[in-house]
Structure formats: C-alpha cells, structure tokens
Design a protein around this motif. Structure first.
Motif, PDB file in Angstrom:
ATOM      1  N   GLN A 172      14.009  -4.974  11.637  1.00  0.00           N
ATOM      2  CA  GLN A 172      14.613  -6.109  10.986  1.00  0.00           C
ATOM      3  C   GLN A 172      15.291  -5.579   9.627  1.00  0.00           C
ATOM      4  OE1 GLN A 172      15.180  -9.147  12.078  1.00  0.00           O
ATOM      5  NE2 GLN A 172      14.156  -8.351  13.994  1.00  0.00           N
ATOM      6  N   GLY A 173      15.233  -4.406   9.420  1.00  0.00           N
ATOM      7  CA  GLY A 173      15.734  -3.674   8.317  1.00  0.00           C
ATOM      8  C   GLY A 173      14.869  -3.256   7.114  1.00  0.00           C
ATOM      9  N   TYR A 174      13.520  -3.459   7.075  1.00  0.00           N
ATOM     10  CA  TYR A 174      12.678  -3.287   5.968  1.00  0.00           C
ATOM     11  C   TYR A 174      11.647  -2.207   6.486  1.00  0.00           C
ATOM     12  CZ  TYR A 174      13.833  -8.316   5.218  1.00  0.00           C
ATOM     13  OH  TYR A 174      14.343  -9.364   5.133  1.00  0.00           O
ATOM     14  N   ARG A 175      12.143  -1.068   5.437  1.00  0.00           N
ATOM     15  CA  ARG A 175      11.318   0.222   5.589  1.00  0.00           C
ATOM     16  C   ARG A 175       9.966   0.111   4.693  1.00  0.00           C
ATOM     17  NH1 ARG A 175      13.634   6.250   4.161  1.00  0.00           N
ATOM     18  NH2 ARG A 175      11.877   7.379   4.982  1.00  0.00           N
ATOM     19  N   GLU A 176       9.092   0.237   5.610  1.00  0.00           N
ATOM     20  CA  GLU A 176       7.669   0.102   4.846  1.00  0.00           C
ATOM     21  C   GLU A 176       6.837   1.234   5.326  1.00  0.00           C
ATOM     22  OE1 GLU A 176       6.600  -1.745   2.309  1.00  0.00           O
ATOM     23  OE2 GLU A 176       8.686  -2.972   2.289  1.00  0.00           O
ATOM     24  N   SER A 177       5.743   1.598   4.326  1.00  0.00           N
ATOM     25  CA  SER A 177       4.621   2.559   5.168  1.00  0.00           C
ATOM     26  C   SER A 177       3.511   1.751   5.956  1.00  0.00           C
ATOM     27  CB  SER A 177       3.911   3.236   3.697  1.00  0.00           C
ATOM     28  OG  SER A 177       3.155   2.385   3.262  1.00  0.00           O
ATOM     29  N   ASN A 178       2.593   2.464   6.287  1.00  0.00           N
ATOM     30  CA  ASN A 178       1.750   1.668   7.121  1.00  0.00           C
ATOM     31  C   ASN A 178       0.591   1.281   6.181  1.00  0.00           C
ATOM     32  OD1 ASN A 178       2.297   2.448   9.643  1.00  0.00           O
ATOM     33  ND2 ASN A 178       1.063   4.438   9.835  1.00  0.00           N
ATOM     34  N   HIS A 179       0.870   1.063   4.961  1.00  0.00           N
ATOM     35  CA  HIS A 179      -0.065   0.210   4.000  1.00  0.00           C
ATOM     36  C   HIS A 179       0.751  -1.162   3.851  1.00  0.00           C
ATOM     37  CE1 HIS A 179      -2.598   3.597   3.531  1.00  0.00           C
ATOM     38  NE2 HIS A 179      -1.621   4.485   3.248  1.00  0.00           N
ATOM     39  N   TRP A 180       1.936  -1.443   4.389  1.00  0.00           N
ATOM     40  CA  TRP A 180       2.375  -2.673   4.157  1.00  0.00           C
ATOM     41  C   TRP A 180       1.537  -3.891   4.104  1.00  0.00           C
ATOM     42  CZ3 TRP A 180       1.717  -6.657   7.692  1.00  0.00           C
ATOM     43  CH2 TRP A 180       1.239  -6.283   8.771  1.00  0.00           C
ATOM     44  N   TRP A 181       0.318  -3.922   4.765  1.00  0.00           N
ATOM     45  CA  TRP A 181      -0.739  -5.119   5.100  1.00  0.00           C
ATOM     46  C   TRP A 181      -1.433  -5.388   3.696  1.00  0.00           C
ATOM     47  CZ3 TRP A 181      -5.572  -3.526   4.754  1.00  0.00           C
ATOM     48  CH2 TRP A 181      -5.820  -2.145   4.940  1.00  0.00           C
ATOM     49  N   LYS A 182      -1.554  -4.130   2.982  1.00  0.00           N
ATOM     50  CA  LYS A 182      -2.564  -4.411   1.900  1.00  0.00           C
ATOM     51  C   LYS A 182      -2.077  -5.592   0.919  1.00  0.00           C
ATOM     52  CE  LYS A 182      -4.455   0.257   1.959  1.00  0.00           C
ATOM     53  NZ  LYS A 182      -4.657   1.525   1.044  1.00  0.00           N
ATOM     54  N   LYS A 183      -3.139  -6.042   0.223  1.00  0.00           N
ATOM     55  CA  LYS A 183      -3.049  -7.173  -0.645  1.00  0.00           C
ATOM     56  C   LYS A 183      -1.639  -7.283  -1.440  1.00  0.00           C
ATOM     57  CE  LYS A 183      -5.290 -10.611  -3.628  1.00  0.00           C
ATOM     58  NZ  LYS A 183      -6.653 -10.741  -4.561  1.00  0.00           N
ATOM     59  N   ASP A 184      -1.499  -6.188  -2.357  1.00  0.00           N
ATOM     60  CA  ASP A 184      -0.516  -6.374  -3.287  1.00  0.00           C
ATOM     61  C   ASP A 184       1.116  -6.107  -2.754  1.00  0.00           C
ATOM     62  OD1 ASP A 184      -2.149  -6.674  -5.532  1.00  0.00           O
ATOM     63  OD2 ASP A 184      -2.076  -4.534  -6.149  1.00  0.00           O
ATOM     64  N   TRP A 186       1.723  -6.889   0.619  1.00  0.00           N
ATOM     65  CA  TRP A 186       1.792  -7.913   1.406  1.00  0.00           C
ATOM     66  C   TRP A 186       2.295  -9.167   0.602  1.00  0.00           C
ATOM     67  CZ3 TRP A 186       3.286  -9.624   5.875  1.00  0.00           C
ATOM     68  CH2 TRP A 186       2.942 -11.007   6.393  1.00  0.00           C
ATOM     69  N   GLU A 187       1.632  -9.555  -0.493  1.00  0.00           N
ATOM     70  CA  GLU A 187       2.371 -10.661  -1.347  1.00  0.00           C
ATOM     71  C   GLU A 187       3.448 -10.439  -1.764  1.00  0.00           C
ATOM     72  OE1 GLU A 187      -0.605 -10.784  -4.700  1.00  0.00           O
ATOM     73  OE2 GLU A 187      -2.239 -11.953  -3.326  1.00  0.00           O
ATOM     74  N   ALA A 188       3.900  -8.968  -1.984  1.00  0.00           N
ATOM     75  CA  ALA A 188       5.498  -8.811  -2.449  1.00  0.00           C
ATOM     76  C   ALA A 188       6.360  -9.114  -1.369  1.00  0.00           C
ATOM     77  CB  ALA A 188       5.482  -7.351  -3.079  1.00  0.00           C
ATOM     78  N   VAL A 205      -1.972  -8.767  10.207  1.00  0.00           N
ATOM     79  CA  VAL A 205      -2.748  -8.758   9.029  1.00  0.00           C
ATOM     80  C   VAL A 205      -4.214  -9.086   9.221  1.00  0.00           C
ATOM     81  CG1 VAL A 205      -3.071  -9.626   6.645  1.00  0.00           C
ATOM     82  CG2 VAL A 205      -0.777  -9.069   7.356  1.00  0.00           C
ATOM     83  N   ARG A 206      -4.562 -10.455  10.066  1.00  0.00           N
ATOM     84  CA  ARG A 206      -5.745 -10.830  10.165  1.00  0.00           C
ATOM     85  C   ARG A 206      -6.585  -9.799  11.263  1.00  0.00           C
ATOM     86  NH1 ARG A 206      -2.782 -15.719  10.755  1.00  0.00           N
ATOM     87  NH2 ARG A 206      -2.781 -15.108  13.334  1.00  0.00           N
ATOM     88  N   LEU A 207      -5.631  -9.354  11.985  1.00  0.00           N
ATOM     89  CA  LEU A 207      -6.628  -8.176  12.874  1.00  0.00           C
ATOM     90  C   LEU A 207      -6.886  -7.080  11.992  1.00  0.00           C
ATOM     91  CD1 LEU A 207      -4.490  -8.511  16.086  1.00  0.00           C
ATOM     92  CD2 LEU A 207      -6.779  -9.362  15.948  1.00  0.00           C
TER      93      LEU A 207
END
Length: 359
Positions: A172-184, A186-188, A205-207
């Motif tokens: 969808q055009g959003y380039r992220e690392s494998n740490h995208w799910w971490k709290k800070d 993910w909130e951003a 995220v839940r899994l």
C-alpha cells in the motif's frame, strides 16, 4: 528344509539363533516392513500400523529369532527405536539418504523398505559403509534439545508474522521495517493508515505479541539451565543451543569428528592427478553451524586475546578484504571454535590457554 538352508540359518554371531533382519520404512500412519531370515532371499514387504508392528516384532522375538532392524531418522522421532530396544531388538537409526541408488525413477514404500533391508544385510555382514548410523539421544538429551529447538521455531514464526505485516504495508506504499508492530511505531502508524489496513494489521499485532510472550517464557527456561560463568560472547542461549545439538561431548574422539559434525568442513573433488577444494559440504547439523557462525562474529569483536581472533583479525576486520575471503575465514573460525569448545568441555584445555575472557 534342505541342508543348505539349515546352514544359512546358523547365527553368525555364535548365539545359535536365527538372524531376522527387518528394513522399516516408517511413516506416521503406517510402517512398511521387508524381512530376511539369515542369508535367504528377502520376503515380500508387509504393511503394518505402528501398534501392530510392535506386536509383530515381539512375535518374532518370541519365536527365538535374533531380530536386527533399521529405519531412517525423520519426523517420527525415536520412540520406535526405544520400544524395539526394550524388546531386545538391535535397531539402527540411519541417516536419511537417496534409496533409489540406481536412479530408476521407481520409489515406493516397498522399494524403500527393501533397499533398507539390503543395506542392513551388508552392514551386519561387516560393511560399515553401507549406511551411516545416527547416534540416538537419551530422553533427557532429547528434551533439552527440544526446548531450544522450540524456541527457534517460535523465533522464526515471530519473524514470519512481522514480515507478512511489513509486506502488507509495502503493498500500500508504506515502507517499514520488521519492527513496525512495536508500541511506539504502531501508534504512529495508526494515525497515518486507513481504517481497513489498521484492521488487517491488528490481527498480526495480536499474534506477534502472543508469540513474543511464549518466546520469552522459553528463553527464560533455556537461560536457567546455562552455567553461571561462560566465555564472553558465548551467551547463555548460544551455549544451550550448542550443548543441546552436540548432546554429549564425549561422543567425539578427535577434532576431525567434531569439526565434521558442524557441517562446516570443506568438500574435495579429486580424480587421477587432479584435485580441487570445494565449498563446505553442509553435511552436518545446520542448527549448530548457524549458531557457530553467529557466535564467531561476536567473539571477533569481544575476545581480542583469543588465538583464533589473532589469527584471522587481519581478514575479518579488514574492510578492504574481499567478501568471499571473509566468508571463508569466518567458516574456518567457526569450525575451529567448535573444536576449542569440545577441548574445553572435555578437559583438554582451559579458557585461559585459549585466551578467553570469562564473564
């Protein structure tokens, strides 16, 4: 029965019992068995359920046969080996190999069982090269190894879930690392992402959080079993992985056996007067080799007095060295590292003699 057949049924081991050889092709729901009495022709293969096979083998033992069997190591584990051994059967768990040795393109449970039986016959006759026997771990060793292996499985599952979420974002055009799910992070992301995408990512995220919780539990259990004092950079988790995969250091009689088990030994191609060194064979324990490579890089950075670091520092820490040369060096480093750990564990040397700093 002819005189010749009576002679064939005399046990070569001198026990006076008829030798009954069994080639077992083991699967989860069924086991194909090929049987041979002494030097007679193999009998047609039979199919049993696991429970029925155990009963049938017990019947062979009760008839007075000296039963010798073999099957390939695989996902079914060692429960069958232990049951057969308890009945007095001599069983060999062998290294998996290509059983269609002639390349005929015919490979079924029956042909596999028969080929195992043929190789077992040669092995019993004294040809120890007919197959490679796997050293079966004790139940305690298997449980210890299983703990670190389960932790490794959860780590891979954790990475897989994070990667799936990252790929969904990238699509969808959003380039992220494998740490995208971490709290800070993910909130951003929740501020920027459309609602439908947030909803799909929330399941990941839940899994991931649940797997991480279980992973932490296993990590704590593994660390509890590690010694209090270890060489710097050989951490608790690494130590327990190596210990679990090796099982028993005293099983190895020399440095060649130890180095070969790592799967980091180089191959050789020679014919006539020509000979060439090849890349590593990888014919060993892959979990162990991966762990050793990771540990070797940490030692390079944190154990400057280690004799291997002194030997290979000029290559491994040289930014001008070719990548291929650095890979060759770290493989040689990791292979010798396992040999040094073996020497330490078996009392052949000390950490001080190796130049290790303990912590």
């Amino acid at each position: 029965m002819s005189k010749t057949n009576k002679t064939n049924e005399t046990n070569a081991s001198g026990t006076g019992k008829t030798i009954c050889k069994l080639g077992l092709d083991v699967h989860a729901a069924s086991i194909m068995v090929a049987r041979q009495l002494e030097g007679l022709n193999p009998q047609p293969a039979q199919k049993f359920t696991p429970a029925r096979l155990v009963q049938w083998v017990q019947e062979q033992v009760n008839k007075g046969y000296e039963v010798i069997s073999c099957y390939e190591a695989g996902p079914t584990g060692y429960w069958l080996h232990r049951q057969l051994t308890e009945m007095g059967v001599t069983n060999y768990v062998v290294c998996p190999t290509r059983l269609d040795s002639r390349g005929k393109g015919v490979n079924t449970d029956k042909t596999d069982a028969l080929e195992l039986l043929v190789r077992l016959d040669r092995y019993v006759a004294g040809n120890l090269k007919s197959f490679a026997v796997v050293r079966v771990p004790t139940p305690e060793q298997e449980q210890k190894r299983g703990l670190s292996r389960q932790r490794g499985q959860l780590k891979r599952q954790h990475l897989s879930l994070a990667t799936q979420g990252r790929m969904l974002l990238l699509g969808q055009g959003y380039r992220e690392s494998n740490h995208w799910w971490k709290k800070d992070r993910w909130e951003a992301l929740q501020i920027r992402l459309p609602g439908w995408l947030i909803e799909r990512l929330e399941s990941f995220v839940r899994l991931i959080q649940k797997v991480q919780e279980e992973l932490q539990v296993l990590t704590d259990k593994v660390r509890e079993k590690a010694p209090a004092v270890l060489p710097r950079s050989l951490g608790e988790l690494t130590h327990e992985v190596i210990e679990g995969e090796v099982k028993d250091w005293n099983n190895f009689k020399n440095r060649r056996q130890m180095g070969s088990y790592s799967g980091l030994s180089g191959g050789v191609s020679g014919s006539g007067e020509q000979s060439a060194d090849l890349s590593i064979t990888k014919a060993g324990n892959r979990r162990l080799s991966t762990c050793l490579i990771e540990c070797a890089w940490r030692l390079v950075l944190q154990q400057p007095d280690y004799w291997l670091v002194k030997k290979w520092r000029g290559v491994l820490l040289n930014p001008k060295a070719h990548v291929r040369r650095r890979k060759q060096a770290i493989v040689a480093f990791a292979r010798q590292l396992l040999v040094d750990i073996w020497k330490w564990k078996t009392g052949r040397t000390t950490p001080a003699a190796l130049g290790w700093k303990m912590s």
